[in-house]
Design a protein around this motif. Structure first.
Motif, PDB file in Angstrom:
ATOM      1  N   ILE A 276      -0.196  -4.471   7.041  1.00  0.00           N
ATOM      2  CA  ILE A 276      -0.515  -3.385   6.113  1.00  0.00           C
ATOM      3  C   ILE A 276      -0.686  -2.110   6.932  1.00  0.00           C
ATOM      4  O   ILE A 276      -1.695  -1.448   6.890  1.00  0.00           O
TER       5      ILE A 276
ATOM      6  N   GLN B 208       0.846  -1.189   0.000  1.00  0.00           N
ATOM      7  CA  GLN B 208       0.000   0.000   0.000  1.00  0.00           C
ATOM      8  C   GLN B 208       0.886   1.246   0.000  1.00  0.00           C
ATOM      9  O   GLN B 208       2.025   1.209   0.458  1.00  0.00           O
TER      10      GLN B 208
ATOM     11  N   ASN C 281      -0.057   1.246   6.894  1.00  0.00           N
ATOM     12  CA  ASN C 281       0.394   2.290   5.974  1.00  0.00           C
ATOM     13  C   ASN C 281      -0.175   3.662   6.322  1.00  0.00           C
ATOM     14  O   ASN C 281      -0.023   4.594   5.556  1.00  0.00           O
TER      15      ASN C 281
ATOM     16  N   ARG D 104      -3.918   6.700  -5.331  1.00  0.00           N
ATOM     17  CA  ARG D 104      -4.139   6.238  -3.955  1.00  0.00           C
ATOM     18  C   ARG D 104      -3.368   7.151  -3.001  1.00  0.00           C
ATOM     19  O   ARG D 104      -2.199   7.441  -3.234  1.00  0.00           O
TER      20      ARG D 104
ATOM     21  N   SER E  52       5.126   2.323  -2.965  1.00  0.00           N
ATOM     22  CA  SER E  52       3.746   2.010  -3.307  1.00  0.00           C
ATOM     23  C   SER E  52       3.620   0.741  -4.138  1.00  0.00           C
ATOM     24  O   SER E  52       2.819   0.665  -5.050  1.00  0.00           O
TER      25      SER E  52
ATOM     26  N   GLN F  28      -2.155   7.886   0.973  1.00  0.00           N
ATOM     27  CA  GLN F  28      -1.886   7.264   2.265  1.00  0.00           C
ATOM     28  C   GLN F  28      -2.906   7.756   3.282  1.00  0.00           C
ATOM     29  O   GLN F  28      -3.111   8.964   3.422  1.00  0.00           O
TER      30      GLN F  28
ATOM     31  N   ARG G 118      -6.899  -3.829   8.524  1.00  0.00           N
ATOM     32  CA  ARG G 118      -5.653  -4.110   7.806  1.00  0.00           C
ATOM     33  C   ARG G 118      -4.644  -4.901   8.623  1.00  0.00           C
ATOM     34  O   ARG G 118      -3.551  -5.178   8.150  1.00  0.00           O
TER      35      ARG G 118
END
Length: 152
Positions: free
Chosen positions: A140, A38, A142, A126, A66, A128, A136
Motif C-alpha cells: 500500500i 488507496q 500510495n 480521501r 482509487s 493521497q 502500510r
C-alpha cells in the motif's frame, strides 16, 4: 489444479502477513488484510532525473486511481510541495479504472533543479498522503513520489 472452498477467511501467509497493514485505531494494533486500493497519482513524464529545457512549456502527465471511488482531483506541485495547482483530468471518469491527467508548466528561465509532485483526491474525499505510512507495508505504497528534473 483445484479450488478449495472454505466457510471462513483463508489465513495463508500472503493474506495475513504480506498483504496486510497495521491498524492502530483500536485499543491494540491489529494486522488487517488489504481489501481495497488507496488513492494515488503518479507522474509518468517527465522521468526522475530528466533534463528539460529552461523557459519552455512542459507537459507533466501521469495516471491516478482509487479503487472503487473515482478520482475527483489531481494537484501538481513544481516546487517540492510548497504550492499546488490543479491538473486537467483527461477522458471520461470510469469506476475502477485509472484516470489520466496532465498539467502544462512553463519551466523556470534559469538553470536549477525542481521537484515535481502529484497528489490525488478521490470522490470519497480521501487525499493521497505526502509521506509514507510505515504501517502500510510494501503493498500500500500510495504516498507522493517526487520526481526531480534538471532545468538547463
Amino acid at each position: 489444479e483445484k479450488i478449495i472452498v472454505t466457510d471462513r477467511p483463508f489465513n495463508g501467509y500472503y493474506q495475513t502477513i504480506d498483504y496486510a497493514y497495521w491498524d492502530r485505531s483500536g485499543e491494540r494494533p491489529e494486522l488487517v488484510p488489504i481489501t481495497e486500493m488507496q488513492v494515488k497519482a503518479e507522474i509518468s513524464r517527465p522521468k526522475d532525473g530528466e533534463i528539460v529545457a529552461a523557459a519552455s512549456p512542459l507537459r507533466i502527465h501521469g495516471a491516478a486511481w482509487s479503487g472503487e471511488a473515482e478520482i475527483a482531483n489531481v494537484a501538481v506541485s513544481t516546487d517540492g510541495g510548497a504550492t499546488w495547482n490543479e491538473a486537467a483530468l483527461l477522458g471520461k471518469s470510469i469506476g475502477n479504472a485509472w484516470r489520466l491527467w496532465e498539467y502544462q508548466w512553463k519551466t523556470p528561465a534559469s538553470a536549477c533543479r525542481q521537484i515535481l509532485m502529484a497528489r490525488a483526491t478521490d470522490s470519497r474525499g480521501r487525499v493521497q498522503p505526502v509521506n509514507r505510512d510505515l504501517d502500510r507495508g510494501t503493498y500500500i505504497i500510495n504516498h507522493v513520489l517526487p520526481v526531480t528534473v534538471e532545468i538547463r
